[in-house]
Design an enzyme around this catalytic site. Structure first.
Site, short mmCIF file in Angstrom:
data_model
loop_
_atom_site.label_atom_id
_atom_site.label_comp_id
_atom_site.label_asym_id
_atom_site.label_seq_id
_atom_site.Cartn_x
_atom_site.Cartn_y
_atom_site.Cartn_z
CG PHE A 60 31.88 33.66 38.45
CD1 PHE A 60 32.81 34.08 37.51
CD2 PHE A 60 32.35 33.21 39.67
CE1 PHE A 60 34.17 34.05 37.78
CE2 PHE A 60 33.70 33.18 39.95
CZ PHE A 60 34.62 33.60 39.00
NE ARG A 84 37.62 37.16 50.49
CZ ARG A 84 38.86 37.51 50.85
NH1 ARG A 84 39.33 38.71 50.61
NH2 ARG A 84 39.64 36.62 51.46
CD GLU A 106 29.58 29.91 37.30
OE1 GLU A 106 29.74 29.48 36.14
OE2 GLU A 106 30.43 29.76 38.20
NE ARG A 128 32.64 36.98 52.90
CZ ARG A 128 33.61 36.10 52.82
NH1 ARG A 128 33.51 35.05 52.02
NH2 ARG A 128 34.71 36.24 53.53
CG HIS A 159 33.65 37.45 46.91
ND1 HIS A 159 32.66 37.00 47.74
CD2 HIS A 159 34.80 36.88 47.38
CE1 HIS A 159 33.16 36.20 48.67
NE2 HIS A 159 34.46 36.11 48.48
CG ASP A 199 40.58 35.95 44.90
OD1 ASP A 199 41.63 35.37 45.27
OD2 ASP A 199 39.44 35.57 45.21
#
Lengths: 283, 320
Positions: free
Chosen positions: B89, B173, B64, B16, B115, B123
């Site tokens: 998303f 990530r 989004e 990223r 991610h 997560d």
């Protein structure tokens, strides 16, 4: 484009309604109700209000732009585009047919002049209009971006995401019009999913709201759009609640959701056309 | 035991950040480049661009669908929008918006998805999308890119800014080995043969390219010469490079941080079955969601590391 008189514009409305009915009749599919109700809006916009260029350029720099978010009104939009010179009127006869540029819902990859983005899946047009409007602001282009949404379409969540964005960024170069006919495909909006107080909703989202109570009266529609224009550049996005009647112009089609997505048969077409003067010549 | 790796690294960085640095550079090179982000500017590393070009950057809030529509509008107005959010998303949540307003309408929007995959880590499965490559590659007009490290992600970001058309750029990530050169030229749609081999071809994408490099060294110690090909562009797929390699090696392994259904392996299988049927073994997630854990733990548990690539390579060779 030279401005035309009210009677002249009225003639175009009558022709647009004829075009719509003949187009959906010819393929026995499509959505006649809403475009009949929006004829005055389409004509007021394209023949009176927009500073636009039928020599189509995708990026629309320096022009007022229009986006049809409720893409199922395509027959009405195609008619007004053809009648204002974007493409030959003859081409209306290809509506919804194989290999046509006039897709059932508006699309871009057939390169039909006047169409800048596909629509049909509801709720997306306001976001797109805001994106172009944001580009215009970046480029100090003072022209205005119009978008039409259906009232039923406001049930889509994305519309309210966009509404929030527009107020937050002070998108005062956008005029969103809601075709407030109270009908959707399964019935009256009140029964299907009540929109309650739309004026208060949009105001609460930070928009300047005007109401055009006579959405099928050409002079009122023009006056409403002029008022909306006068409110641009003042820091707030503008919402024009356009009270129309679905199916307006044909006595047996008016005010009901029954003609939302159903074409007339031969007999009904003849009856309907009998109520609408052929003014500019049928395609 | 120290492996004789054909590629080595001196530092680890997140892909990223490669995107963030590439995005800033793209913004400096071309004033048409604009950015949008749905409340994840820090996570997407878009902050430096926002700081340098505040007028060209749009925070959209947690919305989004609207962001994709805005980006489509900006693209048709002549801008080159980079819309960033988490891969979950950026795809599943807004598939219809991408489909209608971007892909079908052929808008020059760059969907920048961070991610992605299991290596998002702690997560958990709500955020670990493993279906995004499949969804995006199914869309006509869409170009799908999944680079392998910081340098390649930066190079890819610069390349897509110059490419006309909708692009899905996927990155991640975790801190990951930086093993490709900083000055690489990124050619969209052109596979990169990183290691020459003769016995089996490993087609890898994203983070798993590094695992493929490690696997090659392990296999070499056992006398097996694996060819390693970096498929950074999932679509359009470099079928020529795939067929040329498998013609030589006679079997292959696909390795990706994605579901087997709809992933890179599926695309390779389609290519092979049409032109040169040959044994193909898959390394990927087999019809399951992920879970919380460290990236390394997750890659191990779900069978996506070098060790699994080695096993798959042997299985493929045994089927020749």
């Amino acid at each position: 484009m030279k401005k035309q008189s009210l009677p002249e514009l009225q003639k175009i409305c009558s022709q647009l309604r004829r075009d719509v009915l003949r187009m959906v009749h010819a393929v026995q599919s499509g959505h006649p109700g809403a475009p009949l109700g929006c004829a005055e809006y389409f004509v007021a916009l394209y023949f009176d209000q927009l500073h636009h260029n039928p020599d189509f350029q995708m990026n629309g720099k320096g022009e007022d732009l229009f986006f049809l978010s409720n893409g199922h009104l395509s027959a009405g939009w195609y008619s007004v585009l053809a009648r204002s010179g974007y493409f030959p009127v003859e081409e209306l006869k290809t509506f919804r047919k194989l290999n046509s540029r006039l897709q059932g819902h508006p699309a871009t990859h057939e390169h039909l002049p006047g169409i800048r983005i596909a629509s049909g899946s509801l709720g997306q047009g306001l976001s797109v209009a805001l994106g172009v409007a944001q580009t215009k602001k970046l480029e100090k282009d003072s022209s205005v971006v119009h978008v039409l949404m259906g009232d039923g379409e406001l049930q889509e969540g994305q519309v309210w995401e966009a509404a929030m964005y527009a107020a937050h960024y002070g998108m005062d170069n956008v005029i969103a019009t809601v075709d407030y006919n109270g009908q959707q495909i399964d019935g009256p909006t009140e029964k299907i999913m009540d929109l309650k107080n739309l004026k208060a909703k949009w105001e609460a989202f930070g928009w300047e709201v005007i109401e055009t109570k006579e959405g099928n009266d050409l002079a009122s529609v023009i006056a409403g759009l002029e008022k909306a224009k006068s409110l641009t550049g003042k820091g707030k996005p503008i919402l024009n609640l356009l009270y129309t009647e679905m199916g307006y112009g044909v006595d047996f089609m008016v005010g009901t959701h029954k003609w939302h997505g159903s074409p007339p048969n031969d007999e009904q077409l003849a009856l309907a056309l009998g109520q609408l003067e052929e003014t500019l010549g049928d395609y | 035991m120290s492996l004789d790796l054909k590629y080595t690294y001196t530092e680890k960085k997140d892909t990223r950040s490669g995107f963030g640095d590439g995005f800033l550079e793209a913004g400096r090179r071309n004033p048409k480049v604009v950015g949008l982000c749905a409340d994840l500017i820090g996570s997407l590393k878009m902050g430096d661009f926002q700081k340098e070009f505040p007028d060209r950057f749009f925070q959209t809030g947690i919305a989004e669908a609207n962001m994709i529509g805005l980006a489509a509008g900006m693209a048709l107005g002549g801008k080159i929008p980079f819309a960033g959010t988490f891969a979950n998303f950026a795809t599943g949540r807004v598939y219809d918006q991408i489909r209608q307003s971007v892909a079908y309408s052929d808008k020059n929007v760059k969907i920048c998805a961070s991610h992605a995959g299991l290596t998002l880590g702690e997560d958990g499965a709500t955020h670990q999308i493993l279906e995004d490559l499949g969804m995006m590659k199914m869309l006509p007009h869409m170009t799908v890119i999944n680079p392998c490290d910081y340098n390649q992600t930066k190079a890819a970001t610069l390349a897509i800014a110059e490419f006309e058309g909708p692009v899905y750029l996927r990155f991640g990530r975790p801190s990951w080995p930086v093993f490709t050169p900083a000055d690489q030229k990124f050619e969209i749609g052109k596979a990169w043969k990183m290691i020459d081999g003769r016995d089996v071809t490993i087609f890898a994408t994203g983070h798993l390219v590094w695992e493929a490099v490690v696997a090659e060294a392990i296999l070499r110690e056992e006398g097996i010469r694996a060819e390693v090909i970096n498929i950074h562009t999932i679509k359009p797929l470099d079928t020529e490079a795939i067929l040329e390699s498998v013609k030589k090696t006679g079997c292959a392994v696909s390795a990706e941080e994605h579901q087997l259904n709809g992933g890179l392996g599926d695309s390779i299988a389609q290519t092979l079955i049409r032109h040169n049927p040959a044994p193909l073994e898959y390394v990927g997630v087999n019809d399951s969601f992920g879970e919380s854990g460290t990236p390394t733990q997750l890659l191990e548990k779900y069978g996506l590391n070098a060790e699994n690539i080695v096993k798959a390579a042997k299985r493929a060779m045994a089927r020749k």
